[in-house]
Design a protein around this motif. Structure first.
Motif, PDB file in Angstrom:
ATOM      1  N   GLY A 179       0.818  -1.195   0.000  1.00  0.00           N
ATOM      2  CA  GLY A 179       0.000   0.000   0.000  1.00  0.00           C
ATOM      3  C   GLY A 179       0.852   1.245   0.000  1.00  0.00           C
ATOM      4  O   GLY A 179       2.071   1.175  -0.191  1.00  0.00           O
ATOM      5  N   PHE A 180       0.211   2.389   0.189  1.00  0.00           N
ATOM      6  CA  PHE A 180       0.974   3.635   0.153  1.00  0.00           C
ATOM      7  C   PHE A 180       0.309   4.739   0.948  1.00  0.00           C
ATOM      8  O   PHE A 180      -0.880   4.701   1.230  1.00  0.00           O
ATOM      9  N   LEU A 181       1.129   5.693   1.333  1.00  0.00           N
ATOM     10  CA  LEU A 181       0.689   6.882   2.061  1.00  0.00           C
ATOM     11  C   LEU A 181       1.300   8.106   1.397  1.00  0.00           C
ATOM     12  O   LEU A 181       2.401   8.037   0.851  1.00  0.00           O
ATOM     13  N   GLY A 182       0.602   9.224   1.468  1.00  0.00           N
ATOM     14  CA  GLY A 182       1.158  10.471   0.977  1.00  0.00           C
ATOM     15  C   GLY A 182       2.150  11.032   1.974  1.00  0.00           C
ATOM     16  O   GLY A 182       2.056  10.783   3.179  1.00  0.00           O
ATOM     17  N   LYS A 183       3.113  11.797   1.490  1.00  0.00           N
ATOM     18  CA  LYS A 183       4.134  12.361   2.381  1.00  0.00           C
ATOM     19  C   LYS A 183       3.561  13.431   3.308  1.00  0.00           C
ATOM     20  O   LYS A 183       4.201  13.799   4.299  1.00  0.00           O
ATOM     21  N   ASP A 184       2.378  13.923   2.989  1.00  0.00           N
ATOM     22  CA  ASP A 184       1.752  14.914   3.850  1.00  0.00           C
ATOM     23  C   ASP A 184       0.811  14.243   4.856  1.00  0.00           C
ATOM     24  O   ASP A 184      -0.068  14.869   5.435  1.00  0.00           O
ATOM     25  N   VAL A 185       1.019  12.964   5.082  1.00  0.00           N
ATOM     26  CA  VAL A 185       0.165  12.183   5.964  1.00  0.00           C
ATOM     27  C   VAL A 185       0.180  12.733   7.391  1.00  0.00           C
ATOM     28  O   VAL A 185       1.189  13.257   7.865  1.00  0.00           O
ATOM     29  N   THR A 186      -0.956  12.626   8.071  1.00  0.00           N
ATOM     30  CA  THR A 186      -1.017  13.060   9.464  1.00  0.00           C
ATOM     31  C   THR A 186      -0.390  11.995  10.361  1.00  0.00           C
ATOM     32  O   THR A 186      -0.222  10.841   9.955  1.00  0.00           O
ATOM     33  N   THR A 187      -0.060  12.389  11.576  1.00  0.00           N
ATOM     34  CA  THR A 187       0.549  11.461  12.520  1.00  0.00           C
ATOM     35  C   THR A 187      -0.334  10.248  12.765  1.00  0.00           C
ATOM     36  O   THR A 187       0.126   9.102  12.693  1.00  0.00           O
ATOM     37  N   ASP A 188      -1.614  10.484  13.034  1.00  0.00           N
ATOM     38  CA  ASP A 188      -2.531   9.381  13.320  1.00  0.00           C
ATOM     39  C   ASP A 188      -2.668   8.439  12.129  1.00  0.00           C
ATOM     40  O   ASP A 188      -2.725   7.219  12.290  1.00  0.00           O
ATOM     41  N   THR A 189      -2.721   9.010  10.921  1.00  0.00           N
ATOM     42  CA  THR A 189      -2.870   8.189   9.719  1.00  0.00           C
ATOM     43  C   THR A 189      -1.623   7.355   9.475  1.00  0.00           C
ATOM     44  O   THR A 189      -1.711   6.186   9.083  1.00  0.00           O
ATOM     45  N   LEU A 190      -0.460   7.931   9.708  1.00  0.00           N
ATOM     46  CA  LEU A 190       0.791   7.199   9.538  1.00  0.00           C
ATOM     47  C   LEU A 190       0.846   5.992  10.471  1.00  0.00           C
ATOM     48  O   LEU A 190       1.112   4.865  10.040  1.00  0.00           O
ATOM     49  N   LEU A 191       0.590   6.219  11.739  1.00  0.00           N
ATOM     50  CA  LEU A 191       0.672   5.143  12.722  1.00  0.00           C
ATOM     51  C   LEU A 191      -0.400   4.085  12.478  1.00  0.00           C
ATOM     52  O   LEU A 191      -0.131   2.882  12.582  1.00  0.00           O
ATOM     53  N   ALA A 192      -1.597   4.533  12.124  1.00  0.00           N
ATOM     54  CA  ALA A 192      -2.671   3.583  11.819  1.00  0.00           C
ATOM     55  C   ALA A 192      -2.333   2.776  10.575  1.00  0.00           C
ATOM     56  O   ALA A 192      -2.602   1.566  10.503  1.00  0.00           O
ATOM     57  N   GLY A 193      -1.702   3.430   9.592  1.00  0.00           N
ATOM     58  CA  GLY A 193      -1.317   2.744   8.373  1.00  0.00           C
ATOM     59  C   GLY A 193      -0.278   1.667   8.626  1.00  0.00           C
ATOM     60  O   GLY A 193      -0.354   0.561   8.069  1.00  0.00           O
ATOM     61  N   LEU A 194       0.696   1.962   9.460  1.00  0.00           N
ATOM     62  CA  LEU A 194       1.718   0.973   9.798  1.00  0.00           C
ATOM     63  C   LEU A 194       1.084  -0.233  10.498  1.00  0.00           C
ATOM     64  O   LEU A 194       1.422  -1.389  10.203  1.00  0.00           O
ATOM     65  N   ARG A 195       0.165   0.024  11.399  1.00  0.00           N
ATOM     66  CA  ARG A 195      -0.497  -1.078  12.111  1.00  0.00           C
ATOM     67  C   ARG A 195      -1.374  -1.899  11.155  1.00  0.00           C
ATOM     68  O   ARG A 195      -1.463  -3.125  11.274  1.00  0.00           O
ATOM     69  N   THR A 196      -2.014  -1.218  10.221  1.00  0.00           N
ATOM     70  CA  THR A 196      -2.864  -1.911   9.251  1.00  0.00           C
ATOM     71  C   THR A 196      -2.046  -2.873   8.403  1.00  0.00           C
ATOM     72  O   THR A 196      -2.392  -4.038   8.230  1.00  0.00           O
ATOM     73  N   VAL A 197      -0.934  -2.383   7.870  1.00  0.00           N
ATOM     74  CA  VAL A 197      -0.080  -3.218   7.024  1.00  0.00           C
ATOM     75  C   VAL A 197       0.562  -4.337   7.836  1.00  0.00           C
ATOM     76  O   VAL A 197       0.682  -5.474   7.367  1.00  0.00           O
ATOM     77  N   ALA A 198       0.959  -4.049   9.069  1.00  0.00           N
ATOM     78  CA  ALA A 198       1.566  -5.071   9.924  1.00  0.00           C
ATOM     79  C   ALA A 198       0.592  -6.202  10.214  1.00  0.00           C
ATOM     80  O   ALA A 198       0.997  -7.355  10.408  1.00  0.00           O
ATOM     81  N   SER A 199      -0.710  -5.888  10.219  1.00  0.00           N
ATOM     82  CA  SER A 199      -1.724  -6.908  10.501  1.00  0.00           C
ATOM     83  C   SER A 199      -2.029  -7.781   9.288  1.00  0.00           C
ATOM     84  O   SER A 199      -2.789  -8.739   9.381  1.00  0.00           O
ATOM     85  N   GLY A 200      -1.431  -7.437   8.133  1.00  0.00           N
ATOM     86  CA  GLY A 200      -1.647  -8.234   6.939  1.00  0.00           C
ATOM     87  C   GLY A 200      -2.638  -7.640   5.968  1.00  0.00           C
ATOM     88  O   GLY A 200      -2.915  -8.211   4.917  1.00  0.00           O
ATOM     89  N   GLU A 201      -3.185  -6.476   6.294  1.00  0.00           N
ATOM     90  CA  GLU A 201      -4.145  -5.830   5.405  1.00  0.00           C
ATOM     91  C   GLU A 201      -3.413  -4.925   4.410  1.00  0.00           C
ATOM     92  O   GLU A 201      -2.245  -4.593   4.582  1.00  0.00           O
ATOM     93  N   ALA A 202      -4.142  -4.511   3.372  1.00  0.00           N
ATOM     94  CA  ALA A 202      -3.586  -3.579   2.402  1.00  0.00           C
ATOM     95  C   ALA A 202      -4.023  -2.165   2.745  1.00  0.00           C
ATOM     96  O   ALA A 202      -5.027  -1.960   3.417  1.00  0.00           O
ATOM     97  N   LEU A 203      -3.261  -1.193   2.295  1.00  0.00           N
ATOM     98  CA  LEU A 203      -3.589   0.203   2.524  1.00  0.00           C
ATOM     99  C   LEU A 203      -3.823   0.849   1.164  1.00  0.00           C
ATOM    100  O   LEU A 203      -2.909   1.414   0.565  1.00  0.00           O
ATOM    101  N   LEU A 204      -5.059   0.718   0.659  1.00  0.00           N
ATOM    102  CA  LEU A 204      -5.393   1.202  -0.676  1.00  0.00           C
ATOM    103  C   LEU A 204      -6.668   2.036  -0.618  1.00  0.00           C
ATOM    104  O   LEU A 204      -7.764   1.500  -0.544  1.00  0.00           O
ATOM    105  N   SER A 205      -6.524   3.325  -0.641  1.00  0.00           N
ATOM    106  CA  SER A 205      -7.664   4.234  -0.620  1.00  0.00           C
ATOM    107  C   SER A 205      -7.128   5.646  -0.879  1.00  0.00           C
ATOM    108  O   SER A 205      -5.926   5.860  -0.836  1.00  0.00           O
ATOM    109  N   PRO A 206      -8.008   6.609  -1.196  1.00  0.00           N
ATOM    110  CA  PRO A 206      -9.454   6.546  -1.366  1.00  0.00           C
ATOM    111  C   PRO A 206      -9.847   6.120  -2.770  1.00  0.00           C
ATOM    112  O   PRO A 206      -9.016   5.612  -3.521  1.00  0.00           O
TER     113      PRO A 206
END
Length: 226
Positions: A103-130
């Motif tokens: 998956g991917f995140l934008g470089k202007d990502v917020t702190t909460d979104t970054l940390l949530a994204g790392l946890r999402t990917v670590a759990s085996g899910e994909a990070l594909l949105s919006p």
């Protein structure tokens, strides 16, 4: 368990900021920093992190080549790559997903979104949105320049009707909870269908299952006009 993260970005200040944020969490720790793709591959092999937070545009070996090398290494099968990008690098995002990024995140990502994204990917899910991002992925994944398909369309016949249905909905960007509500199933049942589809088609993770859904025509998106 602690989620181990490797940072790969040529911007020293950005790496320092991400390290501070990640290390402030009790369930995460940064195990290394790389300033280019080649170093990222070497450090990934040395530390075998759960996640590599990878910038695409770096001098020398870029993040795309590094992602391909990491995802193709059988010793790093448990390591996930989360791409850092901006929307002007859409084609590279699609190429990285094709190579195995989760998956991917934008470089202007917020702190909460970054940390949530790392946890999402670590759990085996994909990070594909919006939705707009899913559309651009679909557009680029259908281009011949990305190489051969990961799986032939005929392989979809190996899936049950329910597995194809949940796979298509996942590729359309729906979460397990949203799929469960639409199909009147439990989220656990949806997760089981997704994992069975991944196993049958040899998908590395949910993100690669999305790539396969687009490439085989299971999901079709009409290209948008700028």
């Amino acid at each position: 368990m602690t989620i181990t993260v490797l940072l790969a970005d040529d911007q020293t200040l950005l790496r320092a900021t991400f390290r501070m944020l990640i290390d402030s969490c009790a369930d995460m720790t940064v195990v290394g920093e790389a300033s280019d793709g080649a170093e990222a591959v070497d450090l990934a092999r040395a530390h075998r992190p759960d996640i590599v937070l990878m910038d695409i545009r770096m001098p020398g070996t870029d993040g795309l080549a590094a992602t391909s090398a990491i995802c193709a290494d059988p010793d790093l099968s448990a390591t996930r790559v989360l791409i850092l990008t901006t929307f002007e690098t859409e084609e590279y995002v699609a190429r990285a997903l094709h190579a195995g990024a989760s998956g991917f995140l934008g470089k202007d990502v917020t702190t909460d979104t970054l940390l949530a994204g790392l946890r999402t990917v670590a759990s085996g899910e994909a990070l594909l949105s919006p939705a707009a991002t899913r559309t651009l992925i679909a557009n680029f994944l259908m281009t011949p320049s990305l190489g051969t398909q990961l799986v032939s369309a005929q392989r979809l016949s190996e899936l049950t009707a329910r597995e194809r249905e949940t796979m298509a909905m996942a590729a359309a960007g729906r979460s397990n909870t949203q799929i469960a509500e639409a199909l009147t199933l439990s989220p656990l049942t949806v997760r089981t269908h997704i994992y069975r589809a991944m196993a049958k088609l040899g998908a590395r993770d949910r993100a690669q299952l999305v790539v396969i859904a687009y490439q085989t025509g299971l999901v079709q998106v009409t290209p948008t006009t700028p």
